[in-house]
Design a protein around this motif. Sequence first.
Motif, PDB file in Angstrom:
ATOM      1  N   ASP A 526       0.842  -1.191   0.000  1.00  0.00           N
ATOM      2  CA  ASP A 526       0.000   0.000   0.000  1.00  0.00           C
ATOM      3  C   ASP A 526       0.878   1.241   0.000  1.00  0.00           C
ATOM      4  N   PRO A 527       0.613   2.179  -0.910  1.00  0.00           N
ATOM      5  CA  PRO A 527       1.448   3.382  -0.956  1.00  0.00           C
ATOM      6  C   PRO A 527       1.147   4.302   0.220  1.00  0.00           C
ATOM      7  N   ASP A 528       2.121   5.128   0.566  1.00  0.00           N
ATOM      8  CA  ASP A 528       1.928   6.148   1.583  1.00  0.00           C
ATOM      9  C   ASP A 528       1.182   7.302   0.934  1.00  0.00           C
ATOM     10  N   ALA A 529      -0.077   7.493   1.316  1.00  0.00           N
ATOM     11  CA  ALA A 529      -0.919   8.491   0.655  1.00  0.00           C
ATOM     12  C   ALA A 529      -0.399   9.900   0.843  1.00  0.00           C
ATOM     13  N   LEU A 530       0.408  10.130   1.874  1.00  0.00           N
ATOM     14  CA  LEU A 530       0.902  11.476   2.154  1.00  0.00           C
ATOM     15  C   LEU A 530       2.340  11.682   1.696  1.00  0.00           C
ATOM     16  N   ALA A 531       2.900  10.699   1.006  1.00  0.00           N
ATOM     17  CA  ALA A 531       4.295  10.813   0.578  1.00  0.00           C
ATOM     18  C   ALA A 531       4.460  11.691  -0.650  1.00  0.00           C
ATOM     19  N   GLY A 532       3.361  11.882  -1.406  1.00  0.00           N
ATOM     20  CA  GLY A 532       3.460  12.678  -2.622  1.00  0.00           C
ATOM     21  C   GLY A 532       3.969  11.834  -3.778  1.00  0.00           C
ATOM     22  N   PRO A 533       4.323  12.481  -4.887  1.00  0.00           N
ATOM     23  CA  PRO A 533       4.306  13.945  -5.040  1.00  0.00           C
ATOM     24  C   PRO A 533       2.895  14.486  -5.279  1.00  0.00           C
ATOM     25  N   PHE A 534       2.688  15.724  -4.857  1.00  0.00           N
ATOM     26  CA  PHE A 534       1.432  16.423  -5.071  1.00  0.00           C
ATOM     27  C   PHE A 534       1.661  17.550  -6.070  1.00  0.00           C
ATOM     28  N   ALA A 535       0.640  17.805  -6.892  1.00  0.00           N
ATOM     29  CA  ALA A 535       0.734  18.895  -7.858  1.00  0.00           C
ATOM     30  C   ALA A 535       0.509  20.244  -7.203  1.00  0.00           C
ATOM     31  N   HIS A 536      -0.215  20.263  -6.071  1.00  0.00           N
ATOM     32  CA  HIS A 536      -0.492  21.527  -5.392  1.00  0.00           C
ATOM     33  C   HIS A 536      -0.705  21.245  -3.911  1.00  0.00           C
TER      34      HIS A 536
END
Length: 737
Positions: A526-536
Motif C-alpha cells: 500500500d502506498p503512503d498516501a501522504l508521501a506525494g508527489p502532489f501537484a499543489h
Amino acid sequence: MPETSPVETSAFALPAHLSRKAEPTLIGSDDQQFEAIATSLSESVEDLSDRLDTVRKQPGRRGQAALDRDQEIHRITARLRALRRFGLDLCLGRMVTADNPEPTYIGRLGLNDAGGRRLLVDWRSPAAEAFFGATHANPMGLVSRRRYRWTRGRISDYWDEVFTADGLESNAALDDQSAFIASLGSSRTARMRDVLGTIQADQDQIIRAGSRGALVVDGGPGTGKTVVALHRAAYLLYSDPRLSRRGNHRRSDVLFVGPHQPYLAYVADVLPSLGEEGVQTCTLRDLVPEGATAVVESDPDVARLKSSVEMVKAIEAAVRFYEAPPSRGMEVETPYADVWLSTEDWAEAFDAAEPGTPHNEARDDVWEALLEILMDKLVEHDVPTGSLRRVFAHNTGLQEEFNKAWPLLSYGALVADLWRVPAYLQLCAPWLQPDERAILRRQDQEGWTTADLPLLDAARQRLGDPEASQRRRKQEVALAVERELMDRVVDDLIAADDSENLEMYMLRGDDMRDKLVGSDAVPIADPDALAGPFAHIVVDEAQELTDAEWRMLLLRCPSRSFTVVGDRAQARHGFVETWEERLERVGLGAVTVASLSINYRTPEEVMAEAAPVIRAALPDANVPVSVRSAGLPVRHGTVRELESILDTWLAENPEGTAAVIGLPDGKAVNQAVDRVSRLTPELSKGLEFDLVVIIDPEDLGEGAGGEGIEGAVDRYVAMTRATQQLVILGRNVEPSE
C-alpha cells in the motif's frame, strides 16, 4: 437524504415578516426552475443507481479491466453521494446578464435536464464567475443577482442586488447585503458552516487565481482565509488540468495541510459539500509516523537548532556516510577461481546507483552492478549466470563486506545516532559549535519531539523503504511463477490449434505474454498516501511553520505550486520578514501576495478590545475591519463566575457553540456538555465559537506572566475566535487564612 422528488409545493418558506418577498411575480419563475431541478435530480439519482448496480454485477476481471471497473464504480458512487447530499439547495442563486434576459442559475454542481438544457451552472465554471465577482464598481456584465438562504431544504430568505438602472424595474425585493450580514451572526456548530452562496468578490478573486508559483492569502482573523483556501482547492481541482486527474481515485493531486486535528475535524465537511472528496487532508504531524506521539520541544534553543534548513541538509551527509565504497580491495573465493575485487571495482559498483534513488532501494542496484563486475572476471570459466549468482549470494565474506559498505538503514536510528554520537553529529553538521552539539545530545534517543519530525521525514524520504528489496524479490518470484504457468497454458493452446493460420502461435510473443500475465499478479505494498508527489499543496496557519517544516512540504511538491494561508500577526514566535522574504528563503519562488482586510466573523465590539492587544506587540499588525456589530459589549469578571456564565448561556441559547480558552489544569467545567470546548490558544486557531470565555489572559503564552510576542499573539487569537460575545475572566485570589 434530501428529498429529490419533483416539487409539489413552493421551495420558498419565507417567514411572515418577509411576506413582501413571497409575491408570485418575484418567485414564480424560481419555483418553475426548482421543479425542473427536482425532476432532473430524481432522474439522475435513479439512472446512476441503475448504472452502479449494472457495473457491480459485471463478472470479476483482472489487470486494466479490473482497474477500469473499479474507477467507474468510484466515479458513479462519488457523483451519487454529491447529488444525494443536497436537494434543491444545490442551487446557490441566479444572475441576469445584459446580453441574456433569462436568469442563469448557479449550483454547487452542474446539472442538465433530460433534453440537455442547462439547469445549474457549476460554481467553478467561467460562466459563474460574475455571480461571485461582480461589484457595483465592476458589474462584470450583470444586471441583477439573487442569492438564496436555505434552511432545512427550503428558502428562508433571499436578497437581490441590481447593477444597472434597468434592474430596478419591477424589483420590490431589493435588500442589499441584509441576508449576508444576518448570516454572519448565525449560531455556529462543531463543523464549519456552509458559506459558498455568500463568497465575496475579494475572496472569489483569490479562489480563482492560477496555480503557478506560490500564492499567499494574507489576512487577519475572520477575513475568510480558511474559506478561501478550501474553496480554492475545490476550484483548482475542477479547473486546472494538471490537478484534475479524476481517473486516479487512490490518491489526490492536492494536499491540504491544517494546524491541528480539531481544525481538520471542523472543516471536514467543506470539500465534500463542494463536490470534492479526493483531497488529502493532514497536519504536519501526520506526515511522519512518529508525529502521533511526539511531544512539543520544551527547550527553545534545541527547537531553534533543529528548525533550520541546514540541519535538515545534515541528513544527506548522515546517509552519505553509509554510501562510501570500501578503502581496501578483497579476495572473493569461488569454486571456479578466486577473484580480486579492487577499490576501483567497488567505486564503479557504487556509482551504479541512480541519483535520487532512496538509499535502501538503491542497494539492489549496487549489488547487481557488483555481481556484473565479478561475473565479468569469471567469463572465461563459462559458468552459468544462475550458478554464479548463487555462489556470490552465499559468500559470507562478500555479503558481510557489502552489508558494511552499503547497509540497510532505519530512518529513526539514523536520526537518533545524531543525538547519541557527538562525533557523528560533528561530521554531519560541522557548522555547529561545541555547546550547540552538547545541548542536542540526549539520553532518550527516540523520545521524539515535534522539532525532530522534519529530520525524521527527511531521513525517511532519503532512505526509502528498508523492505523494498525483499518485496521486489517476492514480486519477481511471483511474476516468474505466473509466466511459467502461462507458458504451459500457451503450449496447450498451440498444441490444440488446428486452424489454417495457426493463430495461437501469436501467443508466443513476449509482449503478449506480459499482457497475459498482467501486473496484478504481483503483490504491491500500500502506498503512503501522504508521501506525494502532489501537484499543489494548500497550507493553512502557515505563519507558524519553521524552515525545516517547510522542507517537509517542498519535498512533496516538485512543482512548487502552493496556496499559503496565514497572518503574520498571529505567529507565536514572531514573523519579522515579509511573506516574499520568508518563502523565497525556504525555496519557493514566484511568490504573489493577496491580502484580505474585511473581518466577517468578529464583531466590532470584540475587535475594539483585541486590536490594541496585538498592536502593543506588533504596531504594524494587519488588523482587519469588522463589518458588523453584535450589540454585546465585552464582559469582564472573575473565574468564580465561569460556571454560572456557561450555564446561563447554554440555557438561553439552544443552538451554538462556546469555548473556554486558558482554563486552569484540572478544573472540571461542564465536561458533559458537548457544545462547550476547552482549548489552549494554539488549538483554537482556525476555529470559531458564538461565545468565547478567556481565563487569565495575562497568563497566556510561554513567557513569564504572558509577556512577549507569544503572550500577545495567544491573547489576540483567543479573543478573535468569538462571533457573538467575548467574556474575560481574571483569577479570583482567595484571602489567606
